[in-house]
Scaffold this motif. Structure first.
Motif, PDB file in Angstrom:
ATOM      1  N   ASN B   8      33.777  35.635  42.953  1.00  0.00           N
ATOM      2  CA  ASN B   8      34.456  36.848  42.504  1.00  0.00           C
ATOM      3  C   ASN B   8      35.188  37.540  43.643  1.00  0.00           C
ATOM      4  O   ASN B   8      36.277  38.076  43.451  1.00  0.00           O
ATOM      5  CB  ASN B   8      33.466  37.802  41.835  1.00  0.00           C
ATOM      6  CG  ASN B   8      33.103  37.351  40.426  1.00  0.00           C
ATOM      7  OD1 ASN B   8      33.883  36.686  39.748  1.00  0.00           O
ATOM      8  ND2 ASN B   8      31.898  37.694  39.992  1.00  0.00           N
ATOM      9  N   LYS B  11      38.409  35.524  44.306  1.00  0.00           N
ATOM     10  CA  LYS B  11      39.405  35.779  43.279  1.00  0.00           C
ATOM     11  C   LYS B  11      40.082  37.124  43.506  1.00  0.00           C
ATOM     12  O   LYS B  11      41.297  37.261  43.377  1.00  0.00           O
ATOM     13  CB  LYS B  11      38.705  35.771  41.901  1.00  0.00           C
ATOM     14  CG  LYS B  11      39.455  35.066  40.845  1.00  0.00           C
ATOM     15  CD  LYS B  11      38.663  34.963  39.539  1.00  0.00           C
ATOM     16  CE  LYS B  11      37.819  36.153  39.197  1.00  0.00           C
ATOM     17  NZ  LYS B  11      37.573  36.257  37.739  1.00  0.00           N
ATOM     18  N   GLU B 100      34.961  35.791  32.436  1.00  0.00           N
ATOM     19  CA  GLU B 100      34.495  36.297  33.734  1.00  0.00           C
ATOM     20  C   GLU B 100      33.123  35.722  34.077  1.00  0.00           C
ATOM     21  O   GLU B 100      32.822  35.477  35.249  1.00  0.00           O
ATOM     22  CB  GLU B 100      34.459  37.829  33.674  1.00  0.00           C
ATOM     23  CG  GLU B 100      34.559  38.522  35.004  1.00  0.00           C
ATOM     24  CD  GLU B 100      35.824  38.160  35.759  1.00  0.00           C
ATOM     25  OE1 GLU B 100      35.690  37.716  36.909  1.00  0.00           O
ATOM     26  OE2 GLU B 100      36.942  38.278  35.216  1.00  0.00           O
ATOM     27  N   GLU B 103      33.319  31.309  33.888  1.00  0.00           N
ATOM     28  CA  GLU B 103      34.039  30.667  34.992  1.00  0.00           C
ATOM     29  C   GLU B 103      33.115  30.213  36.127  1.00  0.00           C
ATOM     30  O   GLU B 103      33.476  29.339  36.894  1.00  0.00           O
ATOM     31  CB  GLU B 103      35.103  31.621  35.559  1.00  0.00           C
ATOM     32  CG  GLU B 103      34.517  32.839  36.255  1.00  0.00           C
ATOM     33  CD  GLU B 103      35.553  33.898  36.640  1.00  0.00           C
ATOM     34  OE1 GLU B 103      36.736  33.734  36.305  1.00  0.00           O
ATOM     35  OE2 GLU B 103      35.158  34.905  37.260  1.00  0.00           O
ATOM     36  N   HIS B 104      31.924  30.794  36.204  1.00  0.00           N
ATOM     37  CA  HIS B 104      31.023  30.452  37.315  1.00  0.00           C
ATOM     38  C   HIS B 104      30.006  29.369  36.980  1.00  0.00           C
ATOM     39  O   HIS B 104      29.299  28.903  37.865  1.00  0.00           O
ATOM     40  CB  HIS B 104      30.275  31.701  37.786  1.00  0.00           C
ATOM     41  CG  HIS B 104      31.173  32.849  38.091  1.00  0.00           C
ATOM     42  ND1 HIS B 104      32.076  32.833  39.128  1.00  0.00           N
ATOM     43  CD2 HIS B 104      31.350  34.037  37.474  1.00  0.00           C
ATOM     44  CE1 HIS B 104      32.757  33.967  39.146  1.00  0.00           C
ATOM     45  NE2 HIS B 104      32.335  34.711  38.137  1.00  0.00           N
TER      46      HIS B 104
HETATM   47 MN   LIG Z   1      33.697  36.343  37.377  1.00  0.00          MN
END
Ligand SMILES: [Mn+2]
Ligand SMILES: [Mn+2]
Ligand SMILES: [Mn+2]
Ligand SMILES: [Mn+2]
Lengths: 217, 217
Positions: B8, B11, B100, B103-104
DNA sequence: ATTTTTATCTTGATCAATCAAGATAGGGAG
DNA sequence: CTCCCTATCTTGATTGATCAAGATAAAAAT
């Protein structure tokens, strides 16, 4: 809400309670590959939150709330596995690990879309029942193939833990619903022989047979 | 691999570098809703791992490796968003938050299935470009509607941060590709008027218009 | 009834992520 | 050239998750 770590503990406790009647600190530690001290600490935390009833040294069990939480995680896990197989076309041997992570982040919204898209299914790709939104589960009656005598059977459920076995089973066509004849059980050598109409006969070891659950037909 | 927290941060740094030319500790803190001390600590960690070039008090920027990592996260995010809209039928206003988290945890395998299923798409539901596996990105040329004069335009991209605005835009049919006429710009009152053939004219505020990016036609 | 075994618990430490509060460096104001 | 402001940094503390090593209680063995 419970953290993903806590969710994994709850799922493990539920699994042990179903499998062995009760979950012990040591078994949880083994299953999650942690030390027992770590598990003890978490037992206090879960107890604090009312998710388990815990009496140090005496034992522990899921509270009603804990059991429901655990069932919700199991529901997410199994729906995700089915989604990955049915919609994403992944193999039943590779969906368990993926679901292990996704189960902790997926929203209720998205989960419901999957459920809907799959037609409110009741069983995952390995034959395990999918708890409904209230946590109700259809019981799957089956016995391990390793315990069976010569006769006719149908594959009802397969353990999803061993990716290698799942791949092998898939390759041999031994998928859920498949019917076959257990033609020979050589307990001494630890080998079972399986036969199907128009197919070559197969041999599999007892350890593998332990993981395959069947019903007589 | 980078933790989800680190992903995060990466990004956010990429975003700030694209938006403002450079990422500053304070801006990262604001965007991630953390204190600057927390960000400083993470800057040391990311620097340690070679993901950013960091000179305390002087500045920081993504290293080549860090940029690629960040782009991979963005790729995952945008592909997931598109998947959720196209395959799962979620609304473009509700996919950002879900992505959010997803994505991980999503595997390369599953991501590639999505990519394949979507036909190797180049843009997400909000008009943002999806980096390819090597991190190459198509540049989207567009200007904020808030800066435009009366004339004819096409919606090219919309900020995905405000769920409410996305819902409103969707309801009014102002989706990606939609053409319209900016018929009046009343800067003093902070109001723009939009007109389309056979539709009632619409008014929207400057703050909302800031989030809508268009090209002249 | 003692002793031994072993599962479970406790303690002290570590690592990631975070905050509050206070220290500091550097660019601008005077 | 000095002073000051503010962004950035440092420090000490907290929380969650974990382990290693050692303490302890309950069960099993003698
Ligand atoms: Mn995220
Ligand atoms: Mn599974
Ligand atoms: Mn899991
Ligand atoms: Mn987004």
């Amino acid at each position: 809400m419970a953290t993903s770590t806590e969710e994994n503990y709850l799922k493990t406790i539920l699994h042990l309670e179903e499998e062995k009647g009760a979950a012990k600190v040591g078994d949880i530690a083994t299953e999650l590959q942690l030390t027992s001290g770590t598990v003890t600490t978490m037992m206090h935390a879960l107890s604090e939150q009312g998710l388990i009833d815990y009496a140090p040294r005496k034992g522990l069990k899921l509270s009603e709330e804990g059991r429901l939480s655990a069932l919700q995680v199991v529901r997410r896990h199994r729906l995700i596995e089915l989604f990955l197989v049915e919609v994403m076309n992944l193999d039943w041997s590779e969906v368990h690990d993926e679901a292990e992570d996704l189960e902790h982040v997926i929203s209720d919204r998205l989960l419901d879309r999957m459920d809907e898209m799959l037609g409110r299914p009741t069983h995952d790709p390995h034959g395990d029942p999918i708890p409904d939104r209230e946590g109700k589960v259809t019981v799957v009656v089956s016995t391990s193939l390793a315990k069976m005598e010569v006769g006719s059977y149908r594959v009802v459920r397969v353990s999803d833990e061993s990716s290698d076995l799942l791949e092998w089973l898939n390759q041999k066509g031994l998928t859920i619903g498949q019917e076959f004849e257990l033609s020979r059980e050589d307990r001494a050598a630890g080998i079972l022989e399986i036969r199907r109409a128009g197919e070559e006969s197969l041999q599999l070891g007892l350890e593998a047979a332990e993981q395959v659950f069947v019903e007589a037909i």
